[in-house]
Design an enzyme around this catalytic site. Sequence first.
Site, PDB file in Angstrom:
ATOM      1  N   TYR A 123       0.838  -1.244  -0.106  1.00 26.56           N
ATOM      2  CA  TYR A 123       0.047  -0.012  -0.016  1.00 26.56           C
ATOM      3  C   TYR A 123       0.967   1.271   0.016  1.00 26.56           C
ATOM      4  O   TYR A 123       0.527   2.451   0.499  1.00 26.56           O
ATOM      5  CB  TYR A 123      -0.884   0.021   1.284  1.00 26.56           C
ATOM      6  CG  TYR A 123      -2.237  -0.973   1.090  1.00 26.56           C
ATOM      7  CD1 TYR A 123      -2.376  -1.872   0.041  1.00 26.56           C
ATOM      8  CD2 TYR A 123      -2.884  -1.152   2.150  1.00 26.56           C
ATOM      9  CE1 TYR A 123      -3.385  -2.662  -0.097  1.00 26.56           C
ATOM     10  CE2 TYR A 123      -4.095  -2.086   2.194  1.00 26.56           C
ATOM     11  CZ  TYR A 123      -4.154  -2.833   1.020  1.00 26.56           C
ATOM     12  OH  TYR A 123      -5.182  -3.716   1.109  1.00 26.56           O
ATOM     13  N   LYS A 168       4.929 -14.345   3.492  1.00 30.85           N
ATOM     14  CA  LYS A 168       4.945 -15.467   2.440  1.00 30.85           C
ATOM     15  C   LYS A 168       6.662 -15.404   2.017  1.00 30.85           C
ATOM     16  O   LYS A 168       6.803 -15.139   0.935  1.00 30.85           O
ATOM     17  CB  LYS A 168       3.989 -14.904   1.262  1.00 30.85           C
ATOM     18  CG  LYS A 168       3.897 -16.009   0.060  1.00 30.85           C
ATOM     19  CD  LYS A 168       3.050 -17.009   0.542  1.00 30.85           C
ATOM     20  CE  LYS A 168       2.966 -17.968  -0.556  1.00 30.85           C
ATOM     21  NZ  LYS A 168       2.504 -19.424  -0.255  1.00 30.85           N
ATOM     22  N   ASP A 201      -1.102 -18.154   3.240  1.00 29.94           N
ATOM     23  CA  ASP A 201      -2.338 -18.950   2.737  1.00 29.94           C
ATOM     24  C   ASP A 201      -2.678 -19.744   3.633  1.00 29.94           C
ATOM     25  O   ASP A 201      -4.027 -20.231   3.971  1.00 29.94           O
ATOM     26  CB  ASP A 201      -1.840 -19.559   1.477  1.00 29.94           C
ATOM     27  CG  ASP A 201      -0.406 -20.132   1.188  1.00 29.94           C
ATOM     28  OD1 ASP A 201       0.249 -19.832   2.425  1.00 29.94           O
ATOM     29  OD2 ASP A 201       0.046 -20.674   0.597  1.00 29.94           O
ATOM     30  N   ASP A 225      -4.916  -6.571   5.991  1.00 31.15           N
ATOM     31  CA  ASP A 225      -6.251  -5.918   5.429  1.00 31.15           C
ATOM     32  C   ASP A 225      -7.089  -7.129   5.201  1.00 31.15           C
ATOM     33  O   ASP A 225      -8.067  -7.006   5.610  1.00 31.15           O
ATOM     34  CB  ASP A 225      -5.801  -5.155   4.149  1.00 31.15           C
ATOM     35  CG  ASP A 225      -7.081  -4.189   3.941  1.00 31.15           C
ATOM     36  OD1 ASP A 225      -7.809  -4.129   4.776  1.00 31.15           O
ATOM     37  OD2 ASP A 225      -6.900  -3.540   2.896  1.00 31.15           O
ATOM     38  N   ASP A 229     -10.598  -8.703   7.527  1.00 32.54           N
ATOM     39  CA  ASP A 229     -12.027  -8.783   6.947  1.00 32.54           C
ATOM     40  C   ASP A 229     -12.443 -10.411   7.257  1.00 32.54           C
ATOM     41  O   ASP A 229     -13.801 -10.685   7.546  1.00 32.54           O
ATOM     42  CB  ASP A 229     -11.995  -8.488   5.433  1.00 32.54           C
ATOM     43  CG  ASP A 229     -12.188  -7.099   5.255  1.00 32.54           C
ATOM     44  OD1 ASP A 229     -12.061  -6.043   6.070  1.00 32.54           O
ATOM     45  OD2 ASP A 229     -13.283  -6.818   4.544  1.00 32.54           O
TER      46      ASP A 229
END
Length: 332
Positions: A123, A168, A201, A225, A229
């Site tokens: 971001y 990751k 993942d 982020d 959610d």
Amino acid sequence: MYKIAVIPGDGIGKTVVSEAVRVLKSTDLKFEFRYMEVGYEVFKRVGTSIPEDVVSKLRDTQACLFGATTTPVGAPNYRSAIVTLRKALDLYANVRPVRSYPIRGHVKDVDLVIVRENTEGLYSGIEFEMEDSALAVRVITRRACKRIARFAFDLVMKRRRKLTIVTKANVMRKTCGLFREVSLLVAKDYPGVEVEELFVDAAAMSLVLKPQVFDVILTSNLFGDILSDEAAGLVGGLGLAPSANLGDGYGLFEPVHGSAPDIAGKGIANPIASILSAKMMLDFLGEDEWAERIENAVVSVLREGKYLTPDLGGSSTTREATEAIIGALWKS
Ligand code: NAD
């Protein structure tokens, strides 16, 4: 008297923030609310999502209550207001607690916090085009990794002392590699903390299968982020998910959700995420007793189940849900 900036923003941001303000006004604490405009509606009027004097006006307050802003896809000159503010105020820690509340049909016994690096990563806003390609720069700095890791470890010391580092690093060897390396270095200063590592993942799957095993999750901007959610979805959805954006000495508090254009203006947005964000603001200001009372009032309204908005299976309006919470605040 606390000087609090209020930024309603766009869509349901405006609705829910005014409900949180109503709850704060119903306590016996003293606030001076300073309203400021940022977001897409302002952009359409004046050509910028954050008018020039907003950041300095914010710096003259102790904290900010933020609603939500619209970030339209495909508007070439528009930058997300909230992402810009987080950077401008150096609010490097995004703190997203996820907790089971007494509502039917949702996962029980979840009590975790996602700590997300808030100022860089994917971001960073550095994107460009080259012929037929589009590129984004994923900035990860040692300094930012260090301070967010410290923040997460300090937090987990006050909780159940289990910290999960999510990266990751097997694929993004340099950027996630640095995030991981620094997090593990910081971990050495906290020998009492159980540290585990997960790839993002696998973390996404574990969150669905056994969310109860997590305490604090430490991760970078985009991963945090998305995972927050997902985690919110397990325990009642975005209507219940609050967050804090914290820097050194300043905090901006906002629901995790966005401006929800699909329900904007209908009077049915769930105000709880915003009210719980105001509760986090009171924690930040050291008003622990009122913070706890607000959360208890929310829990009692959820348990009673009479004044729930449609996202929770009820038929109450935003205002009715808030009124019930204010009523419960003074019963406790
Ligand atoms: P969203 O969070 O606005 O909505 C996702 C879904 O959740 C929608 O169905 C919505 O109706 C529902 N929902 C969200 N909050 C709710 C509430 N309080 N009560 C009941 N239902 C609720 O996400 P989106 O639709 O992907 O994004 C809409 C806009 O918001 C976009 O422009 C996006 O960029 C922006 N956004 C802003 C922020 C922010 O300001 N911090 C965060 C996320 C998205």
